[in-house]
Design a protein around this motif. Sequence first.
Motif, PDB file in Angstrom:
ATOM      1  N   ARG A  48       0.828  -1.211   0.000  1.00 36.65           N
ATOM      2  CA  ARG A  48       0.000   0.000   0.000  1.00 36.65           C
ATOM      3  C   ARG A  48       0.862   1.262   0.000  1.00 36.65           C
ATOM      4  N   MET A  49       1.921   1.270   0.784  1.00 36.67           N
ATOM      5  CA  MET A  49       2.760   2.461   0.867  1.00 36.67           C
ATOM      6  C   MET A  49       3.506   2.725  -0.436  1.00 36.67           C
ATOM      7  N   LYS A  50       3.660   1.708  -1.268  1.00 36.74           N
ATOM      8  CA  LYS A  50       4.250   1.888  -2.596  1.00 36.74           C
ATOM      9  C   LYS A  50       3.215   2.430  -3.580  1.00 36.74           C
ATOM     10  N   GLY A  51       1.958   2.504  -3.139  1.00 43.79           N
ATOM     11  CA  GLY A  51       0.903   3.005  -4.015  1.00 43.79           C
ATOM     12  C   GLY A  51       0.248   1.935  -4.866  1.00 43.79           C
ATOM     13  N   THR A  52       0.523   0.676  -4.564  1.00 48.10           N
ATOM     14  CA  THR A  52      -0.082  -0.416  -5.315  1.00 48.10           C
ATOM     15  C   THR A  52      -1.602  -0.340  -5.196  1.00 48.10           C
ATOM     16  N   GLU A  53      -2.270  -0.440  -6.325  1.00 46.43           N
ATOM     17  CA  GLU A  53      -3.738  -0.413  -6.325  1.00 46.43           C
ATOM     18  C   GLU A  53      -4.276  -1.648  -5.609  1.00 46.43           C
ATOM     19  N   PHE A  54      -5.414  -1.485  -4.951  1.00 49.45           N
ATOM     20  CA  PHE A  54      -6.064  -2.626  -4.322  1.00 49.45           C
ATOM     21  C   PHE A  54      -6.555  -3.574  -5.411  1.00 49.45           C
ATOM     22  N   PRO A  55      -6.483  -4.873  -5.162  1.00 52.41           N
ATOM     23  CA  PRO A  55      -7.135  -5.809  -6.076  1.00 52.41           C
ATOM     24  C   PRO A  55      -8.649  -5.549  -6.033  1.00 52.41           C
ATOM     25  N   ALA A  56      -9.343  -5.867  -7.096  1.00 51.97           N
ATOM     26  CA  ALA A  56     -10.797  -5.657  -7.116  1.00 51.97           C
ATOM     27  C   ALA A  56     -11.463  -6.486  -6.018  1.00 51.97           C
ATOM     28  N   ALA A  57     -12.423  -5.877  -5.331  1.00 44.98           N
ATOM     29  CA  ALA A  57     -13.199  -6.605  -4.324  1.00 44.98           C
ATOM     30  C   ALA A  57     -14.001  -7.690  -5.036  1.00 44.98           C
ATOM     31  N   SER A  58     -14.086  -8.843  -4.421  1.00 41.28           N
ATOM     32  CA  SER A  58     -14.633 -10.023  -5.099  1.00 41.28           C
ATOM     33  C   SER A  58     -16.117  -9.938  -5.443  1.00 41.28           C
ATOM     34  N   THR A  59     -16.899  -9.144  -4.713  1.00 39.41           N
ATOM     35  CA  THR A  59     -18.341  -9.141  -4.971  1.00 39.41           C
ATOM     36  C   THR A  59     -18.878  -7.804  -5.456  1.00 39.41           C
ATOM     37  N   ALA A  60     -18.023  -6.823  -5.671  1.00 42.04           N
ATOM     38  CA  ALA A  60     -18.507  -5.507  -6.106  1.00 42.04           C
ATOM     39  C   ALA A  60     -18.458  -5.411  -7.617  1.00 42.04           C
ATOM     40  N   PHE A  93     -25.555   5.639  -5.714  1.00 41.87           N
ATOM     41  CA  PHE A  93     -25.408   4.270  -6.184  1.00 41.87           C
ATOM     42  C   PHE A  93     -26.630   3.440  -5.797  1.00 41.87           C
ATOM     43  N   THR A  94     -27.082   3.584  -4.565  1.00 44.18           N
ATOM     44  CA  THR A  94     -28.224   2.817  -4.069  1.00 44.18           C
ATOM     45  C   THR A  94     -29.476   3.117  -4.887  1.00 44.18           C
ATOM     46  N   VAL A  95     -29.696   4.378  -5.208  1.00 45.60           N
ATOM     47  CA  VAL A  95     -30.858   4.766  -6.024  1.00 45.60           C
ATOM     48  C   VAL A  95     -30.740   4.135  -7.412  1.00 45.60           C
ATOM     49  N   ALA A  96     -29.551   4.222  -8.002  1.00 50.70           N
ATOM     50  CA  ALA A  96     -29.350   3.635  -9.337  1.00 50.70           C
ATOM     51  C   ALA A  96     -29.532   2.123  -9.296  1.00 50.70           C
ATOM     52  N   TYR A  97     -29.034   1.484  -8.253  1.00 45.50           N
ATOM     53  CA  TYR A  97     -29.167   0.036  -8.113  1.00 45.50           C
ATOM     54  C   TYR A  97     -30.641  -0.347  -7.967  1.00 45.50           C
ATOM     55  N   ALA A  98     -31.366   0.393  -7.125  1.00 39.75           N
ATOM     56  CA  ALA A  98     -32.786   0.095  -6.893  1.00 39.75           C
ATOM     57  C   ALA A  98     -33.604   0.254  -8.168  1.00 39.75           C
ATOM     58  N   SER A  99     -33.192   1.165  -9.024  1.00 44.62           N
ATOM     59  CA  SER A  99     -33.936   1.387 -10.264  1.00 44.62           C
ATOM     60  C   SER A  99     -33.540   0.418 -11.364  1.00 44.62           C
ATOM     61  N   GLY A 100     -32.522  -0.403 -11.084  1.00 48.02           N
ATOM     62  CA  GLY A 100     -32.063  -1.376 -12.070  1.00 48.02           C
ATOM     63  C   GLY A 100     -31.065  -0.807 -13.059  1.00 48.02           C
ATOM     64  N   ALA A 101     -30.597   0.415 -12.799  1.00 45.56           N
ATOM     65  CA  ALA A 101     -29.681   1.077 -13.723  1.00 45.56           C
ATOM     66  C   ALA A 101     -28.247   0.530 -13.651  1.00 45.56           C
ATOM     67  N   VAL A 102     -27.920  -0.113 -12.541  1.00 41.04           N
ATOM     68  CA  VAL A 102     -26.574  -0.678 -12.398  1.00 41.04           C
ATOM     69  C   VAL A 102     -26.659  -2.082 -11.837  1.00 41.04           C
ATOM     70  N   ILE A 103     -25.648  -2.848 -12.125  1.00 41.92           N
ATOM     71  CA  ILE A 103     -25.493  -4.177 -11.522  1.00 41.92           C
ATOM     72  C   ILE A 103     -24.379  -4.037 -10.505  1.00 41.92           C
ATOM     73  N   SER A 104     -24.677  -4.302  -9.257  1.00 43.29           N
ATOM     74  CA  SER A 104     -23.689  -3.985  -8.238  1.00 43.29           C
ATOM     75  C   SER A 104     -22.863  -5.165  -7.768  1.00 43.29           C
ATOM     76  N   PHE A 105     -23.434  -6.324  -7.736  1.00 49.10           N
ATOM     77  CA  PHE A 105     -22.726  -7.422  -7.090  1.00 49.10           C
ATOM     78  C   PHE A 105     -22.447  -8.554  -8.053  1.00 49.10           C
ATOM     79  N   LYS A 106     -21.266  -9.114  -7.936  1.00 48.59           N
ATOM     80  CA  LYS A 106     -20.893 -10.282  -8.716  1.00 48.59           C
ATOM     81  C   LYS A 106     -21.093 -11.493  -7.809  1.00 48.59           C
ATOM     82  N   GLN A 107     -21.320 -12.601  -8.397  1.00 50.41           N
ATOM     83  CA  GLN A 107     -21.411 -13.840  -7.615  1.00 50.41           C
ATOM     84  C   GLN A 107     -19.991 -14.244  -7.209  1.00 50.41           C
ATOM     85  N   PRO A 108     -19.791 -14.512  -5.911  1.00 52.47           N
ATOM     86  CA  PRO A 108     -18.443 -14.902  -5.477  1.00 52.47           C
ATOM     87  C   PRO A 108     -18.016 -16.232  -6.071  1.00 52.47           C
TER      88      PRO A 108
END
Length: 108
Positions: A48-60, A93-108
């Motif tokens: 982290r202190m080298k500035g390495t990007e976080f790996p993608a979260a598994s369910t987002a 994000f929550t409003v967009a998700y509730a309206s179906g405008a975005v897909i928020s979660f991936k299946q782990p």
Amino acid sequence: WGGEQSPACDVYSIGLVLYTALNGGVMPFFSSDTEHTPEARAHALQSRMKGTEFPAASTAGRELTDVVNRAIAFQPEDRYAKPAALKQALEAFTVAYASGAVISFKQP
């Protein structure tokens, strides 16, 4: 890290909690089977202190990842200015998700 405390520190902390929750309880730079030894923690901190990007979260999905990644940006000036701004982004994000405008979660 210069030791300055600002609202950006709070945003980062909240973002780290969100990231860990969206990653099945696994903190960044650890795998689900990594034991939290001093060496593993040191490696994670060095990454982290080298500035390495976080790996993608598994369910987002992409949209929620974008919100969380901004909260945990390495440079404080790249984060939301205040926790209230992060809250607004999450609410949008929550409003967009509730309206179906975005897909928020991936299946782990």
